[in-house]
Design an enzyme around this catalytic site. Structure first.
Site, short mmCIF file in Angstrom:
data_model
loop_
_atom_site.label_atom_id
_atom_site.label_comp_id
_atom_site.label_asym_id
_atom_site.label_seq_id
_atom_site.Cartn_x
_atom_site.Cartn_y
_atom_site.Cartn_z
N ARG A 65 0.79 -1.22 0.00
CA ARG A 65 0.00 0.00 0.00
C ARG A 65 0.83 1.28 0.00
O ARG A 65 0.41 2.28 -0.55
CB ARG A 65 -0.90 -0.01 1.22
CG ARG A 65 -2.35 -0.12 0.82
CD ARG A 65 -3.30 0.15 1.92
NE ARG A 65 -2.72 -0.02 3.24
CZ ARG A 65 -3.37 -0.53 4.27
NH1 ARG A 65 -4.61 -0.93 4.11
NH2 ARG A 65 -2.82 -0.64 5.45
N LYS A 174 3.29 -19.38 7.79
CA LYS A 174 2.54 -19.54 9.03
C LYS A 174 2.31 -18.17 9.65
O LYS A 174 3.04 -17.25 9.30
CB LYS A 174 3.28 -20.46 10.00
CG LYS A 174 4.54 -19.83 10.60
CD LYS A 174 5.17 -20.74 11.58
CE LYS A 174 4.80 -20.39 12.99
NZ LYS A 174 5.70 -19.42 13.63
N ASP A 203 7.06 -24.02 5.91
CA ASP A 203 7.53 -24.12 7.29
C ASP A 203 9.04 -23.98 7.15
O ASP A 203 9.69 -24.88 6.60
CB ASP A 203 7.17 -25.49 7.88
CG ASP A 203 7.63 -25.60 9.32
OD1 ASP A 203 8.76 -25.17 9.63
OD2 ASP A 203 6.87 -26.11 10.16
N HIS A 204 9.60 -22.88 7.63
CA HIS A 204 11.01 -22.63 7.28
C HIS A 204 11.95 -23.68 7.87
O HIS A 204 13.06 -23.85 7.41
CB HIS A 204 11.44 -21.20 7.65
CG HIS A 204 11.75 -20.99 9.09
ND1 HIS A 204 10.79 -20.74 10.02
CD2 HIS A 204 12.92 -20.99 9.78
CE1 HIS A 204 11.34 -20.58 11.21
NE2 HIS A 204 12.65 -20.73 11.10
N LYS A 208 15.77 -25.94 6.33
CA LYS A 208 17.09 -26.01 6.99
C LYS A 208 17.82 -27.27 6.52
O LYS A 208 17.24 -28.35 6.48
CB LYS A 208 16.93 -26.04 8.52
CG LYS A 208 16.44 -24.72 9.12
CD LYS A 208 16.36 -24.81 10.64
CE LYS A 208 15.60 -23.65 11.24
NZ LYS A 208 16.38 -22.45 11.49
N GLU A 242 15.10 -21.31 22.91
CA GLU A 242 15.52 -19.98 22.44
C GLU A 242 15.88 -19.10 23.62
O GLU A 242 15.14 -19.06 24.61
CB GLU A 242 14.38 -19.33 21.65
CG GLU A 242 14.05 -20.04 20.38
CD GLU A 242 12.98 -19.31 19.60
OE1 GLU A 242 13.32 -18.59 18.66
OE2 GLU A 242 11.80 -19.45 19.95
N ASP A 261 2.86 -21.43 17.99
CA ASP A 261 3.98 -20.79 17.31
C ASP A 261 5.04 -21.81 16.90
O ASP A 261 5.65 -21.68 15.84
CB ASP A 261 4.58 -19.74 18.25
CG ASP A 261 5.67 -18.91 17.59
OD1 ASP A 261 5.45 -18.48 16.45
OD2 ASP A 261 6.73 -18.70 18.21
N HIS A 266 6.90 -26.34 13.40
CA HIS A 266 8.29 -26.78 13.36
C HIS A 266 8.54 -28.10 14.11
O HIS A 266 9.19 -29.00 13.61
CB HIS A 266 9.21 -25.71 13.95
CG HIS A 266 8.97 -24.33 13.41
ND1 HIS A 266 8.63 -24.11 12.09
CD2 HIS A 266 9.02 -23.11 13.98
CE1 HIS A 266 8.48 -22.81 11.89
NE2 HIS A 266 8.71 -22.18 13.02
N LYS A 366 10.78 -19.82 25.24
CA LYS A 366 11.49 -18.55 25.09
C LYS A 366 12.20 -18.24 26.40
O LYS A 366 11.74 -18.65 27.47
CB LYS A 366 10.51 -17.42 24.81
CG LYS A 366 9.64 -17.64 23.59
CD LYS A 366 10.28 -17.10 22.34
CE LYS A 366 9.36 -17.18 21.15
NZ LYS A 366 10.08 -17.21 19.88
C1 BG6 Z 1 9.25 -18.79 14.05
C2 BG6 Z 1 8.56 -18.41 15.32
O1 BG6 Z 1 8.41 -19.53 13.23
O2 BG6 Z 1 10.40 -19.56 14.36
C3 BG6 Z 1 9.48 -17.66 16.25
O3 BG6 Z 1 7.43 -17.60 15.03
C4 BG6 Z 1 10.76 -18.43 16.48
O4 BG6 Z 1 8.86 -17.39 17.50
C5 BG6 Z 1 11.36 -18.87 15.14
O5 BG6 Z 1 11.66 -17.59 17.16
C6 BG6 Z 1 12.52 -19.82 15.37
O6 BG6 Z 1 13.14 -20.05 14.14
P1 BG6 Z 1 14.70 -20.37 14.07
O7 BG6 Z 1 14.96 -20.61 12.63
O8 BG6 Z 1 15.40 -19.16 14.62
O9 BG6 Z 1 14.90 -21.58 14.94
#
Ligand code: BG6
Length: 520
Positions: A65, A174, A203-204, A208, A242, A261, A266, A366
């Site tokens: 936008r 996501k 899903d990233h 990896k 984390e 989350d 993941h 976290k």
């Molecule tokens: C994301 C979450 O999908 O993955 C985050 O929303 C999280 O909360 C992150 O920190 C972790 O990804 P990575 O690649 O740093 O392990």
């Protein structure tokens, strides 16, 4: 020369070498002024271009936008690339060539005229494949997916049948819904104007290297797979911890919590790769069939089981690495009386022939003491004779640790004799390290995922039934929690490994959590 060729061992085979070449296309990013585009998507596309992986011709259009010109957007992206690129400095000739293919389209996602403008830009490229082969990246709120897809359809930019109209694919991120019902509704919206095969749910974690290596490791080596079952495995631990708190993401996190989350996506993805049966082939559907089958074999959690098998927690003020951290309830945009969980630990049982009776422990949180993702396969102890009879519980059982990040690699733990005249036993480890073996080159997850989306390879994307099955598991846990407020036992100080109840969960069967390994 490949990395392995530079080292001792030649590469033995290149899977996917026969994949058809990627075709010229345009990538349209909706919600392009967000963080994801500058931090992840553009750096990933730039590196694909640098590594000569992009199609022979391509364009990138950012759709958002805010008023911007092509030139101002390019400059913004360049500043971000200088900061976020995994290789530095930015390669000037590559950037010059790449940025000339980047364009900006101002528009509101709900405004039909904006899509006409987009159509004109695409036609203006003067090439049929650049106009017809389209990858739509929806970096927007999920609530906008339906509207975007409808508009694309109305503007004749998205066609359900591929072929005569080129190909079009939709990439979504996501959170994919917030429960089964909403995921179901999103799926229905997306597949109204596109086939399931045109939808790439990212899903990233699947991008990896170390996560992709799980299948390679399991199914290209004979010695491990024959131990990969209830006969030899005592239990499995999956930790994704984390050090960071939720920071500025309080608004999002209040709606999500650790379960939605991290676990829904993941962690269940990692679990399914670790525990699934061998697929009949490496084809996308064969791999995804097995993952879904595994998720469906997880024993359903009743409210009673949730109380016994799932632990939730929320951090209060503490310190990580000596730095003070506020409690979750004091974070910006968080309700000061919030009951959202920032930690979850659980025991899952998989009711199939291979894993019957083997506990799978998952934990994530976290503000924990370490940032690490790893899977530990804990093997059964030796019979209580010979050394075990003498050393009792002190003799460690074998374990295999897959370090997903950091210190990417795999370690095998076994016992050895300490050199000397007396007979002393000590646990020792054999390490494989990605860095030592292959050099420090590790493409970002988004590079692989974007390339697969362009190439139409669905293996690393989440299929509709997969996402819905994962929501079923998560929904049953939420139903067990039944919106009950957190009790005192469910809090943990920032900088600790979660509430005590997480230790008790493993202690029920005489197990204990292993801290992720730090390899020096
Ligand atoms: C994301 C979450 O999908 O993955 C985050 O929303 C999280 O909360 C992150 O920190 C972790 O990804 P990575 O690649 O740093 O392990």
């Amino acid at each position: 020369m490949s990395y392995s060729e530079q080292h001792d061992q030649p590469t033995v085979c290149h899977i996917g070498e026969t994949r058809k070449p990627v075709e010229p296309c345009t990538i349209v990013i909706f919600g392009a002024s967000g963080d994801l585009t500058a931090r992840k998507l553009i750096p990933a596309l730039y590196h694909l271009a640098k590594d000569k992986q992009m199609p022979p011709d391509f364009r990138i259009i950012g759709f958002a936008r805010r008023e911007k010109t092509d030139e101002t957007w390019r400059q913004e992206l360049r500043t971000a690339l200088d900061q976020f690129s995994r290789t530095k400095p930015v390669d000037e000739p590559v950037w010059k060539d790449f940025s000339a293919k980047v364009f900006y389209c101002v528009g509101d996602l709900t405004d039909a005229a904006a899509y006409q403008k987009l159509e004109q830009k695409l036609t203006g490229f003067g090439s049929a494949p650049l106009r017809k082969n389209l990858l739509f990246y929806l970096a927007t709120q999920p609530s906008q997916f339906g509207a975007v897809v409808q508009q694309l359809h109305d503007a004749k930019l998205l066609h359900k049948e591929n072929g005569v109209h080129g190909w079009q694919r939709i990439v979504v991120e996501k959170p994919f819904g917030h429960d089964l019902a909403s995921a179901h509704a999103l799926n229905a919206e997306l597949t109204r104007f596109a086939h399931e095969s045109q939808v790439c749910r990212i899903d990233h974690y699947l991008g990896k290297e170390t996560v992709q290596n799980i299948l390679m490791f399991r199914f290209s080596n004979s010695i491990f797979e024959r131990l990969w079952n209830r006969e030899s495995v005592d239990h499995v631990q999956v930790t994704v911890s984390e050090k960071l708190g939720v920071g500025e993401r309080g608004g999002y996190y209040e709606e999500a919590g650790a379960l939605r989350d991290m676990v829904q996506n993941h962690m269940l993805q990692v679990l399914s790769l670790i525990a699934m049966e061998p697929p009949v082939s490496l084809e996308a559907e064969a791999v995804r069939d097995e993952k879904v089958k595994l998720l469906k074999s997880i024993r359903p959690l009743t409210a009673d089981n949730v109380a016994k098998q799932v632990v939730r927690g929320q951090y209060f003020a503490g310190a990580v690495d000596g730095q003070a951290r506020p409690g979750y309830r004091q974070e910006p945009k968080v309700n000061p009386a919030s009951n959202v969980e920032t930690f979850v630990a659980m025991k899952l049982l998989i009711d199939n022939w291979r894993w019957s009776g083997v506990p799978f422990y998952l934990r994530t949180g976290k503000n924990l003491p370490q940032s690490a993702s790893e899977v530990r396969i804990q093997f059964r102890p030796t019979p209580s004779v010979l050394f075990a009879a003498q050393c009792g519980q002190n003799l460690d059982a074998n374990a295999l640790t897959l370090r997903l990040q950091p210190n990417e690699g795999i370690s095998l733990h076994f016992n050895g004799k300490v050199p000397g005249i007396s007979t002393q036993v000590r646990p020792v480890r054999m390490h494989f390290s990605y860095d030592a073996e292959f050099g420090a080159y590790t493409p970002e997850a988004y590079e692989r995922l974007l390339l697969d989306a362009i190439a139409g390879d669905a293996t690393l994307f989440i299929r509709r039934d997969e996402v819905e099955t994962a929501w079923q598991i998560v929904d049953s846990i939420r139903a067990g929690w039944n919106d009950k407020p957190l009790t005192n036992r469910e809090f943990y100080a920032a900088g600790t490994w979660g509430p005590i109840a997480a230790e008790d969960l493993l202690a029920q069967l005489g197990h204990e959590w292993h801290e992720p390994q730090v390899i020096k």
